[in-house]
Design a protein around this motif. Sequence first.
Motif, PDB file in Angstrom:
ATOM      1  N   LEU A  56       0.822  -1.200   0.000  1.00 54.57           N
ATOM      2  CA  LEU A  56       0.000   0.000   0.000  1.00 54.57           C
ATOM      3  C   LEU A  56       0.858   1.253   0.000  1.00 54.57           C
ATOM      4  O   LEU A  56       1.892   1.331   0.671  1.00 54.57           O
ATOM      5  N   GLY A  57       0.387   2.236  -0.755  1.00 53.10           N
ATOM      6  CA  GLY A  57       0.952   3.571  -0.735  1.00 53.10           C
ATOM      7  C   GLY A  57      -0.005   4.495   0.008  1.00 53.10           C
ATOM      8  O   GLY A  57      -0.806   4.052   0.835  1.00 53.10           O
ATOM      9  N   PRO A  58       0.028   5.785  -0.271  1.00 51.00           N
ATOM     10  CA  PRO A  58      -0.845   6.731   0.426  1.00 51.00           C
ATOM     11  C   PRO A  58      -2.322   6.397   0.249  1.00 51.00           C
ATOM     12  O   PRO A  58      -2.737   5.874  -0.788  1.00 51.00           O
ATOM     13  N   PRO A  59      -3.127   6.693   1.270  1.00 48.53           N
ATOM     14  CA  PRO A  59      -4.556   6.412   1.197  1.00 48.53           C
ATOM     15  C   PRO A  59      -5.283   7.383   0.283  1.00 48.53           C
ATOM     16  O   PRO A  59      -4.802   8.497   0.018  1.00 48.53           O
ATOM     17  N   LEU A  60      -6.447   6.962  -0.169  1.00 47.44           N
ATOM     18  CA  LEU A  60      -7.312   7.772  -1.025  1.00 47.44           C
ATOM     19  C   LEU A  60      -8.641   8.027  -0.321  1.00 47.44           C
ATOM     20  O   LEU A  60      -8.985   7.314   0.631  1.00 47.44           O
ATOM     21  N   PRO A  61      -9.408   9.015  -0.772  1.00 49.54           N
ATOM     22  CA  PRO A  61     -10.743   9.212  -0.201  1.00 49.54           C
ATOM     23  C   PRO A  61     -11.593   7.953  -0.382  1.00 49.54           C
ATOM     24  O   PRO A  61     -11.534   7.293  -1.424  1.00 49.54           O
ATOM     25  N   LYS A  63       5.900   6.628  -6.636  1.00 47.79           N
ATOM     26  CA  LYS A  63       6.287   5.530  -5.751  1.00 47.79           C
ATOM     27  C   LYS A  63       6.785   6.040  -4.401  1.00 47.79           C
ATOM     28  O   LYS A  63       7.555   6.994  -4.324  1.00 47.79           O
ATOM     29  N   THR A  64       6.332   5.402  -3.321  1.00 47.07           N
ATOM     30  CA  THR A  64       6.760   5.733  -1.971  1.00 47.07           C
ATOM     31  C   THR A  64       7.151   4.449  -1.230  1.00 47.07           C
ATOM     32  O   THR A  64       6.867   3.342  -1.692  1.00 47.07           O
ATOM     33  N   ARG A  65       7.778   4.634  -0.072  1.00 44.81           N
ATOM     34  CA  ARG A  65       8.043   3.551   0.875  1.00 44.81           C
ATOM     35  C   ARG A  65       7.483   3.960   2.221  1.00 44.81           C
ATOM     36  O   ARG A  65       7.394   5.151   2.531  1.00 44.81           O
ATOM     37  N   ALA A  66       7.135   2.964   3.030  1.00 47.28           N
ATOM     38  CA  ALA A  66       6.506   3.247   4.320  1.00 47.28           C
ATOM     39  C   ALA A  66       7.522   3.237   5.456  1.00 47.28           C
ATOM     40  O   ALA A  66       8.382   2.359   5.527  1.00 47.28           O
ATOM     41  N   LEU A  67       7.402   4.200   6.346  1.00 45.80           N
ATOM     42  CA  LEU A  67       8.064   4.193   7.638  1.00 45.80           C
ATOM     43  C   LEU A  67       6.952   4.133   8.679  1.00 45.80           C
ATOM     44  O   LEU A  67       6.180   5.087   8.821  1.00 45.80           O
ATOM     45  N   VAL A  68       6.844   3.008   9.366  1.00 46.54           N
ATOM     46  CA  VAL A  68       5.785   2.807  10.346  1.00 46.54           C
ATOM     47  C   VAL A  68       6.328   3.095  11.740  1.00 46.54           C
ATOM     48  O   VAL A  68       7.249   2.409  12.210  1.00 46.54           O
ATOM     49  N   VAL A  69       5.787   4.116  12.373  1.00 43.96           N
ATOM     50  CA  VAL A  69       6.150   4.436  13.755  1.00 43.96           C
ATOM     51  C   VAL A  69       5.146   3.713  14.645  1.00 43.96           C
ATOM     52  O   VAL A  69       3.936   3.971  14.583  1.00 43.96           O
ATOM     53  N   ARG A 113       8.944   9.640   0.199  1.00 42.46           N
ATOM     54  CA  ARG A 113       9.488   9.700  -1.158  1.00 42.46           C
ATOM     55  C   ARG A 113      10.720  10.587  -1.145  1.00 42.46           C
ATOM     56  O   ARG A 113      10.656  11.746  -0.719  1.00 42.46           O
ATOM     57  N   LYS A 114      11.842  10.025  -1.590  1.00 37.77           N
ATOM     58  CA  LYS A 114      13.114  10.753  -1.649  1.00 37.77           C
ATOM     59  C   LYS A 114      13.453  11.396  -0.308  1.00 37.77           C
ATOM     60  O   LYS A 114      13.858  12.561  -0.232  1.00 37.77           O
ATOM     61  N   GLY A 115      13.257  10.622   0.764  1.00 37.29           N
ATOM     62  CA  GLY A 115      13.632  11.072   2.093  1.00 37.29           C
ATOM     63  C   GLY A 115      12.668  12.032   2.749  1.00 37.29           C
ATOM     64  O   GLY A 115      12.934  12.515   3.864  1.00 37.29           O
ATOM     65  N   ARG A 116      11.526  12.300   2.111  1.00 37.11           N
ATOM     66  CA  ARG A 116      10.564  13.272   2.642  1.00 37.11           C
ATOM     67  C   ARG A 116       9.201  12.626   2.839  1.00 37.11           C
ATOM     68  O   ARG A 116       8.750  11.847   1.988  1.00 37.11           O
ATOM     69  N   VAL A 117       8.553  12.928   3.949  1.00 33.56           N
ATOM     70  CA  VAL A 117       7.222  12.395   4.228  1.00 33.56           C
ATOM     71  C   VAL A 117       6.190  13.137   3.389  1.00 33.56           C
ATOM     72  O   VAL A 117       6.068  14.364   3.486  1.00 33.56           O
ATOM     73  N   VAL A 118       5.438  12.403   2.563  1.00 32.38           N
ATOM     74  CA  VAL A 118       4.461  13.029   1.675  1.00 32.38           C
ATOM     75  C   VAL A 118       3.017  12.730   2.085  1.00 32.38           C
ATOM     76  O   VAL A 118       2.092  13.363   1.584  1.00 32.38           O
ATOM     77  N   ALA A 119       2.814  11.762   2.976  1.00 32.14           N
ATOM     78  CA  ALA A 119       1.468  11.440   3.440  1.00 32.14           C
ATOM     79  C   ALA A 119       1.581  10.690   4.764  1.00 32.14           C
ATOM     80  O   ALA A 119       2.590  10.015   5.027  1.00 32.14           O
ATOM     81  N   VAL A 120       0.540  10.831   5.591  1.00 31.86           N
ATOM     82  CA  VAL A 120       0.529  10.210   6.916  1.00 31.86           C
ATOM     83  C   VAL A 120      -0.844   9.595   7.162  1.00 31.86           C
ATOM     84  O   VAL A 120      -1.865  10.190   6.815  1.00 31.86           O
ATOM     85  N   GLU A 121      -0.864   8.411   7.749  1.00 34.48           N
ATOM     86  CA  GLU A 121      -2.122   7.803   8.173  1.00 34.48           C
ATOM     87  C   GLU A 121      -1.890   7.058   9.481  1.00 34.48           C
ATOM     88  O   GLU A 121      -0.763   6.715   9.828  1.00 34.48           O
TER      89      GLU A 121
END
Length: 288
Positions: free
Chosen positions: A60-65, A133-139, A274-282
């Motif tokens: 999964l990537g960023p969520p959608l409505p 394309k993104t990668r997830a960092l799960v806190v 993406r490229k070291g920057r957070v672009v979306a959060v859920e």
Amino acid sequence: MPDILAAGVVVFRSGREVLLVHRPKYDDWSFPKGKLDRGEHPAAAAVREVAEETGLHVRLGPPLPSQRYPVANRMKTVHYWTGRVVGDDDVTGYRAGDEIDRVAWVPVDEAPVALSYDHDRETLAAALRIRRKTRALVVLRHARARSRTAWRGPDPGRPLLKAGEDVAVRLVPLLAAYDVTRIVTSPSTRCVQTVAPYAATTGFEPDLRSGLTEEEASQRAVEEIVGEALEADAGTVVCSHRPVLPLVYDAAGLGARSAAVPQETGEMLVLHVRKGRVVAVERHHPGA
């Protein structure tokens, strides 16, 4: 009556193509999706349904409505995410089934015409705005543990309660949905036990970092750990403790936005990077 709950994924691949499925019962083209099993989290259901309908494993990537529309005498809510295939994305060998008889990669410019419903065209438009394309960092905050007052030993050895162990098991399909392949955790027992079921299921060895413990955490240590995760070309989970989480947020560039509502025990904050920057959060809790 309560809504029928379902989940699906708008799956992209290189070449600006999107994955669509055809249902012979309705003679329609749509995105792979399906109903949640009892007690199943929507994110886990979304990945499972793509696998069942197309034979492809996705992350999964960023969520959608979400979509919400009437079905017979009830309403249906479909939770959606963007997604990417993990491994082979070839669907030419797909075998037709009763529910899905065709699976196809369709150029995104042609997909609005191929799709049968306006609500899917709206979802596609939203997905195209965040398709990169993104990668997830799960806190991850550790699951519920024995209270400090009830525990007689050193605090780092405080174990999970049975309820916490159950949550740790339920985290497995959720972490898998984001293709987590790196496990970084405080060596305190309650954190190690929280990620243990996922480590046992996947075979990924936890990386124990004292800089994530309540006793030894520092801004410098946490920045180093989070910095590695932001730059990694792999999904990462970082498991720590409530007092340490604000340091993690700051290191990820989130600041007060995420600290405003403290994470519950066992709750995941999913950062799409993406490229070291957070672009979306859920945020997700395996029990919700």
